[in-house]
Write a protein that holds these residues in place. Structure first.
Motif, PDB file in Angstrom:
ATOM      1  N   MET A  52      33.055  33.720  51.759  1.00 53.65           N
ATOM      2  CA  MET A  52      33.146  34.149  49.889  1.00 53.65           C
ATOM      3  C   MET A  52      31.484  33.679  49.841  1.00 53.65           C
ATOM      4  N   SER A  53      30.487  33.664  50.880  1.00 52.22           N
ATOM      5  CA  SER A  53      29.006  34.291  51.161  1.00 52.22           C
ATOM      6  C   SER A  53      28.359  34.716  50.499  1.00 52.22           C
ATOM      7  N   ASN A  54      28.974  36.640  51.463  1.00 52.98           N
ATOM      8  CA  ASN A  54      28.232  37.476  50.367  1.00 52.98           C
ATOM      9  C   ASN A  54      28.227  37.734  48.644  1.00 52.98           C
ATOM     10  N   LEU A  55      29.389  37.088  48.430  1.00 54.67           N
ATOM     11  CA  LEU A  55      29.565  37.351  47.096  1.00 54.67           C
ATOM     12  C   LEU A  55      28.740  35.945  46.379  1.00 54.67           C
ATOM     13  N   ASP A  56      28.661  35.096  46.866  1.00 53.76           N
ATOM     14  CA  ASP A  56      27.696  33.907  46.552  1.00 53.76           C
ATOM     15  C   ASP A  56      26.191  34.984  46.129  1.00 53.76           C
ATOM     16  N   ASP A  57      26.112  35.421  47.669  1.00 52.95           N
ATOM     17  CA  ASP A  57      24.623  36.198  47.685  1.00 52.95           C
ATOM     18  C   ASP A  57      24.466  36.887  46.901  1.00 52.95           C
ATOM     19  N   LEU A  58      25.161  37.668  46.177  1.00 59.77           N
ATOM     20  CA  LEU A  58      25.033  39.194  44.919  1.00 59.77           C
ATOM     21  C   LEU A  58      25.170  38.169  43.929  1.00 59.77           C
ATOM     22  N   LEU A  59      26.049  36.888  43.216  1.00 60.15           N
ATOM     23  CA  LEU A  59      25.475  36.229  42.360  1.00 60.15           C
ATOM     24  C   LEU A  59      24.497  35.565  42.076  1.00 60.15           C
ATOM     25  N   GLN A  60      23.821  34.480  43.131  1.00 58.72           N
ATOM     26  CA  GLN A  60      22.249  34.634  42.849  1.00 58.72           C
ATOM     27  C   GLN A  60      21.921  35.502  42.940  1.00 58.72           C
ATOM     28  N   ARG A  61      21.242  37.291  43.013  1.00 57.04           N
ATOM     29  CA  ARG A  61      20.784  37.814  42.514  1.00 57.04           C
ATOM     30  C   ARG A  61      20.921  38.328  41.167  1.00 57.04           C
ATOM     31  N   ASN A  62      22.278  37.879  40.475  1.00 53.49           N
ATOM     32  CA  ASN A  62      22.404  38.318  39.308  1.00 53.49           C
ATOM     33  C   ASN A  62      21.524  36.993  38.497  1.00 53.49           C
ATOM     34  N   LYS A  63      21.817  36.134  39.446  1.00 58.06           N
ATOM     35  CA  LYS A  63      20.845  35.268  38.466  1.00 58.06           C
ATOM     36  C   LYS A  63      19.676  35.598  37.799  1.00 58.06           C
ATOM     37  N   ASP A  64      19.012  36.183  38.801  1.00 57.11           N
ATOM     38  CA  ASP A  64      17.410  36.133  39.074  1.00 57.11           C
ATOM     39  C   ASP A  64      17.720  37.036  38.095  1.00 57.11           C
ATOM     40  N   TYR A  65      18.380  38.340  38.385  1.00 56.78           N
ATOM     41  CA  TYR A  65      18.396  39.840  37.564  1.00 56.78           C
ATOM     42  C   TYR A  65      18.517  39.268  35.703  1.00 56.78           C
ATOM     43  N   ALA A  66      19.279  38.343  35.529  1.00 56.93           N
ATOM     44  CA  ALA A  66      19.449  37.895  34.090  1.00 56.93           C
ATOM     45  C   ALA A  66      18.143  37.257  33.311  1.00 56.93           C
ATOM     46  N   ALA A  67      17.434  36.166  34.848  1.00 56.07           N
ATOM     47  CA  ALA A  67      16.503  35.584  34.048  1.00 56.07           C
ATOM     48  C   ALA A  67      15.204  36.720  34.374  1.00 56.07           C
ATOM     49  N   LYS A  68      15.235  37.107  34.629  1.00 53.20           N
ATOM     50  CA  LYS A  68      13.830  38.064  34.316  1.00 53.20           C
ATOM     51  C   LYS A  68      14.333  39.507  33.420  1.00 53.20           C
ATOM     52  N   GLN A  69      15.009  39.816  32.981  1.00 53.28           N
ATOM     53  CA  GLN A  69      16.350  40.653  32.226  1.00 53.28           C
ATOM     54  C   GLN A  69      15.438  40.074  30.588  1.00 53.28           C
ATOM     55  N   SER A  70      16.116  38.777  30.715  1.00 53.20           N
ATOM     56  CA  SER A  70      16.444  37.949  29.394  1.00 53.20           C
ATOM     57  C   SER A  70      14.595  37.670  29.428  1.00 53.20           C
ATOM     58  N   ALA A  71      13.775  37.162  30.079  1.00 46.87           N
ATOM     59  CA  ALA A  71      12.035  36.799  29.860  1.00 46.87           C
ATOM     60  C   ALA A  71      11.949  37.842  29.459  1.00 46.87           C
ATOM     61  N   ALA A  72      12.077  38.964  30.408  1.00 48.71           N
ATOM     62  CA  ALA A  72      11.263  41.126  29.646  1.00 48.71           C
ATOM     63  C   ALA A  72      12.188  41.194  28.196  1.00 48.71           C
ATOM     64  N   GLY A  73      12.511  40.256  27.780  1.00 48.76           N
ATOM     65  CA  GLY A  73      14.251  41.218  26.371  1.00 48.76           C
ATOM     66  C   GLY A  73      14.255  42.146  26.805  1.00 48.76           C
ATOM     67  N   THR A  74      14.726  42.828  28.070  1.00 44.96           N
ATOM     68  CA  THR A  74      14.967  43.651  27.793  1.00 44.96           C
ATOM     69  C   THR A  74      15.867  44.452  27.980  1.00 44.96           C
ATOM     70  N   LEU A  75      17.433  42.515  27.876  1.00 44.31           N
ATOM     71  CA  LEU A  75      18.764  42.760  28.039  1.00 44.31           C
ATOM     72  C   LEU A  75      19.287  44.313  25.876  1.00 44.31           C
ATOM     73  N   MET A  76      20.995  44.209  26.049  1.00 42.67           N
ATOM     74  CA  MET A  76      20.975  45.541  25.236  1.00 42.67           C
ATOM     75  C   MET A  76      22.309  44.111  25.557  1.00 42.67           C
ATOM     76  N   PRO A  77      22.460  42.986  23.690  1.00 44.15           N
ATOM     77  CA  PRO A  77      23.757  43.051  24.113  1.00 44.15           C
ATOM     78  C   PRO A  77      24.316  44.091  22.988  1.00 44.15           C
ATOM     79  N   SER A  78      24.646  44.775  22.684  1.00 49.70           N
ATOM     80  CA  SER A  78      25.136  45.521  22.027  1.00 49.70           C
ATOM     81  C   SER A  78      24.708  46.914  21.889  1.00 49.70           C
ATOM     82  N   LEU A  79      26.015  47.805  22.368  1.00 45.05           N
ATOM     83  CA  LEU A  79      24.819  49.244  22.412  1.00 45.05           C
ATOM     84  C   LEU A  79      24.569  50.164  21.401  1.00 45.05           C
ATOM     85  N   PRO A  80      22.711  50.386  21.708  1.00 45.98           N
ATOM     86  CA  PRO A  80      22.027  51.161  21.107  1.00 45.98           C
ATOM     87  C   PRO A  80      22.550  51.835  19.579  1.00 45.98           C
ATOM     88  N   ARG A  81      22.386  52.404  18.750  1.00 51.97           N
ATOM     89  CA  ARG A  81      22.281  53.284  17.875  1.00 51.97           C
ATOM     90  C   ARG A  81      22.101  54.798  19.009  1.00 51.97           C
TER      91      ARG A  81
END
Ligand SMILES: [Zn+2]
Length: 186
Positions: free
Chosen positions: A1-30
């Motif tokens: 499972m180590s490959n997946l663990d690595d990818l999931l860690q990268r996802n956590k980094d991505y989520a943190a960065k996007q969230s901090a930058a305010g660039t997440l799009m929780p709903s499909l914009p008009r």
């Protein structure tokens, strides 16, 4: 499972960065002012448009298949994207630039199917005798042919710019084979 663990860690980094930058799009914009393009590209792991064109989240819709070719399923998907509004409503009412980009590449795996015209005929949903016209061994001819084919599709908005690019896997550079032009002149 180590490959997946690595990818999931990268996802956590991505989520943190996007969230901090305010660039997440929780709903499909008009309306999505950052959306610049729909890109049709190859599934090859070396040629992700997000990487080689430096796409940020929200900047482009990407459809990928073997070769980045225009096949009936791709046309169906483009049509459905219009239906669900991911493409149609982003075209600015007062004009503005939106690009439909066909992005193919050198050393594409589809060339290995050149000796299997039956498989290619099925892929493109054309008679076996017409497979040669799809130029699977020549990405420049193939991208030009696919752009020409897309220009014949009446459902695509006339004002969209359409272009054909070939990415060189040896240099990392994209070559503009078919320069951007409106799908149809008004
Ligand atoms: Zn490819």
């Amino acid at each position: 499972m180590s490959n997946l663990d690595d990818l999931l860690q990268r996802n956590k980094d991505y989520a943190a960065k996007q969230s901090a930058a305010g660039t997440l799009m929780p709903s499909l914009p008009r309306a999505t002012p950052n959306l610049k393009a729909t890109i049709i590209g190859c599934a090859d792991m070396r040629v992700d448009p997000a990487h080689l064109l430096g796409l940020k989240p929200g900047e482009a819709l990407v459809i990928r298949n073997i070769g980045g070719r225009i096949t009936p399923p791709v046309l169906e998907e483009l049509g459905l994207l219009g239906r669900i509004g991911e493409v149609a409503r982003v075209v600015p009412a007062g004009g503005g630039e939106f690009h439909l980009i066909v992005l193919q590449h050198t050393d594409c795996g589809i060339t290995r199917l050149a000796g299997d015209p039956d498989k290619l005929a099925h892929y493109f949903q054309i008679p076996e005798g017409e497979v040669k016209s799809k130029s699977v061994t020549d990405p420049r001819a193939a991208v030009a042919g696919d752009v020409a084919f897309l220009k014949t599709i009446p459902a695509l908005p006339a004002q969209w710019f359409i272009s054909g690019l070939v990415y060189d896997v040896a240099t990392g550079l994209v070559e503009v084979v078919v320069p951007p032009a409106p799908i149809r002149s008004a």
